[in-house]
Design a protein around this motif. Structure first.
Motif, PDB file in Angstrom:
ATOM      1  N   TRP A  97      -8.827   4.397   2.574  1.00  0.00           N
ATOM      2  CA  TRP A  97      -8.706   4.332   1.100  1.00  0.00           C
ATOM      3  C   TRP A  97      -9.770   5.177   0.418  1.00  0.00           C
ATOM      4  O   TRP A  97      -9.526   5.736  -0.660  1.00  0.00           O
ATOM      5  N   PRO A 148     -11.007  -1.564  -5.638  1.00  0.00           N
ATOM      6  CA  PRO A 148     -10.468  -2.930  -5.446  1.00  0.00           C
ATOM      7  C   PRO A 148      -9.989  -3.185  -4.022  1.00  0.00           C
ATOM      8  O   PRO A 148     -10.083  -4.305  -3.522  1.00  0.00           O
ATOM      9  N   ILE A 149      -9.474  -2.139  -3.383  1.00  0.00           N
ATOM     10  CA  ILE A 149      -8.871  -2.315  -2.055  1.00  0.00           C
ATOM     11  C   ILE A 149      -9.957  -2.489  -0.996  1.00  0.00           C
ATOM     12  O   ILE A 149      -9.725  -3.091   0.051  1.00  0.00           O
ATOM     13  N   VAL A 191     -11.671  -8.604  -0.320  1.00  0.00           N
ATOM     14  CA  VAL A 191     -10.475  -8.107   0.368  1.00  0.00           C
ATOM     15  C   VAL A 191     -10.783  -7.887   1.856  1.00  0.00           C
ATOM     16  O   VAL A 191      -9.997  -8.276   2.733  1.00  0.00           O
ATOM     17  N   LEU A 215      -6.456 -12.636   8.206  1.00  0.00           N
ATOM     18  CA  LEU A 215      -5.514 -11.832   8.993  1.00  0.00           C
ATOM     19  C   LEU A 215      -6.029 -11.490  10.393  1.00  0.00           C
ATOM     20  O   LEU A 215      -5.288 -10.922  11.196  1.00  0.00           O
ATOM     21  N   ILE A 220      -4.399  -4.217  -5.166  1.00  0.00           N
ATOM     22  CA  ILE A 220      -4.402  -4.864  -3.847  1.00  0.00           C
ATOM     23  C   ILE A 220      -2.969  -5.153  -3.390  1.00  0.00           C
ATOM     24  O   ILE A 220      -2.697  -5.252  -2.194  1.00  0.00           O
ATOM     25  N   LEU A 236      -9.070  -9.660   5.168  1.00  0.00           N
ATOM     26  CA  LEU A 236      -8.565  -8.910   6.333  1.00  0.00           C
ATOM     27  C   LEU A 236      -9.099  -9.494   7.640  1.00  0.00           C
ATOM     28  O   LEU A 236      -8.340  -9.774   8.569  1.00  0.00           O
ATOM     29  N   ARG A 284       1.795   0.918  -1.502  1.00  0.00           N
ATOM     30  CA  ARG A 284       1.174   1.657  -0.384  1.00  0.00           C
ATOM     31  C   ARG A 284       0.228   0.761   0.419  1.00  0.00           C
ATOM     32  O   ARG A 284       0.069   0.942   1.622  1.00  0.00           O
ATOM     33  N   VAL A 285      -0.393  -0.209  -0.252  1.00  0.00           N
ATOM     34  CA  VAL A 285      -1.272  -1.142   0.463  1.00  0.00           C
ATOM     35  C   VAL A 285      -0.434  -2.088   1.328  1.00  0.00           C
ATOM     36  O   VAL A 285      -0.758  -2.348   2.491  1.00  0.00           O
ATOM     37  N   TYR A 322       0.624  -0.306   4.378  1.00  0.00           N
ATOM     38  CA  TYR A 322      -0.456  -0.186   5.366  1.00  0.00           C
ATOM     39  C   TYR A 322      -0.590  -1.495   6.140  1.00  0.00           C
ATOM     40  O   TYR A 322      -0.778  -1.493   7.363  1.00  0.00           O
ATOM     41  N   LEU A 323      -0.469  -2.616   5.407  1.00  0.00           N
ATOM     42  CA  LEU A 323      -0.571  -3.923   6.073  1.00  0.00           C
ATOM     43  C   LEU A 323       0.499  -4.075   7.146  1.00  0.00           C
ATOM     44  O   LEU A 323       0.209  -4.435   8.293  1.00  0.00           O
ATOM     45  N   TRP A 359      -9.444   0.972   7.775  1.00  0.00           N
ATOM     46  CA  TRP A 359      -8.886   0.641   6.452  1.00  0.00           C
ATOM     47  C   TRP A 359      -9.799   1.192   5.359  1.00  0.00           C
ATOM     48  O   TRP A 359      -9.364   1.893   4.452  1.00  0.00           O
TER      49      TRP A 359
END
Lengths: 212, 212
Positions: free
Chosen positions: A133, A105-106, A111, A119, B106, A115, B110-111, B114-115, A129
């Motif tokens: 993960w 999912p990450i 996602v 972002l 998400i 990013l 921990r995510v 990291y952000l 990233w």
């Protein structure tokens, strides 16, 4: 039976492996994630989350790859992909859920798009990233595999749901040039799977919507 | 039976709900995620991924909340949290996996770390990220609930795995001040659950390691 799928979607890949292992034929309905077809209103009526895959089997419409494979395993039980009971069942689900919940999912496309788009993360940081993960998650999978008796596949000598999850994740990691040298059990299972006709049939490059 | 848990971890909360619904007593072993206890070597020997929860039941050590609840449901089948078969089973898994795969990972601690740490994202952008994935995911859950016959809980009139997943996710969303007004079915199920003794017993504020 109809599967709404994108060739490069690893959750679609999971379900295609399960269908191929069970020898089930199905109609392939391509949903192009790159052009945003998953967000179109007609597709959202099938999948409220706007994600692939969606399985349509008679009156049943079902999203979520793990729920779909469980459904297939209940309705078409040969060969079983989730052992009926016992510790093997728990181990299969533990490995499968580690991949489905801790890695995939990450690093999912939407996602990564958030990013870089919202972002403003650059390509190098996005790749870092991704690799972070994968490394975290596959370390856990490697440890889980190492704690099990050796077998040809993740749990024992026949493919299970755990392999349906492992193979697409490793294929993605290889596409993103992740270093897999620290995960010999993971690599061995992947190699064994990719010599199996069902996994080959389900691979992205063998789907009708594949583009290189 | 021993559960390694953190009061504020929503995956731990899921398992605590399942244990409480089944009336199972267990030893509570606190793992402080804020001080990083999950990364310590002794805990990594229990959980290779360094995450909570981990269940230890006799010789069995098991990580991954969804695998743990399935294990408990097999070994201690009363009341069943995952229906044995049929479309109810598929719907329970579909809703549970939508939360476990599309929302929770998400927005995991921990995510978020990291952000803000590695990527230097500020608090406002982190909150927007959190709210974005909650809104996306709960929209899907709301649509799945709306497509089902009305019931007291997610699927039918008894709590299931879907409710074990829904409640911690909604509690987190409320803690992060997410707007839930667009999700009336989600809110109704949450309210019903939070009046149920098992859900109350499992709530973060009722755990021995709770700090406000």
């Amino acid at each position: 039976m109809k599967l709404h799928s994108f060739f490069n979607s690893s959750t679609s890949f999971r379900v295609r492996i399960a269908l191929a292992l069970k020898g089930l034929s199905y109609e392939y309905a391509a949903v192009n994630l790159r052009s945003g077809e998953q967000g179109r209103e007609d597709y959202r009526s099938l999948s409220p989350a706007g994600i692939v895959p969606t399985l349509v089997d008679g009156d049943v419409k079902l999203t979520q790859s793990m729920a779909i494979i469980d459904y297939l395993d209940q309705k078409y039980p040969e060969p079983r992909l989730i052992p009926d009971a016992g510790i093997e069942r728990a181990r299969v689900l533990e490995i499968a859920q580690t991949i489905a919940c801790e890695i995939h999912p990450i690093n999912n496309l939407r996602v990564l798009k958030y990013l870089t788009g919202t972002l403003g993360v650059d390509e190098a940081a996005k790749s870092a990233w991704y690799r972070h993960w994968v490394a975290e998650g596959l370390s856990a999978v490697e440890a889980l595999l190492t704690a099990l008796p050796p077998g040809a596949f993740c749990v024992g000598d026949e493919p299970t749901l755990a392999d349906c999850c492992l193979v697409p994740q490793v294929a993605n990691a290889m596409r993103m040039s992740c270093d897999l040298s620290g995960f010999p059990r993971v690599e061995a299972v992947y190699a064994r799977c990719m010599a199996h006709p069902a996994f080959i049939a389900a691979a992205p490059q063998n789907q009708p919507d594949f583009v290189s």
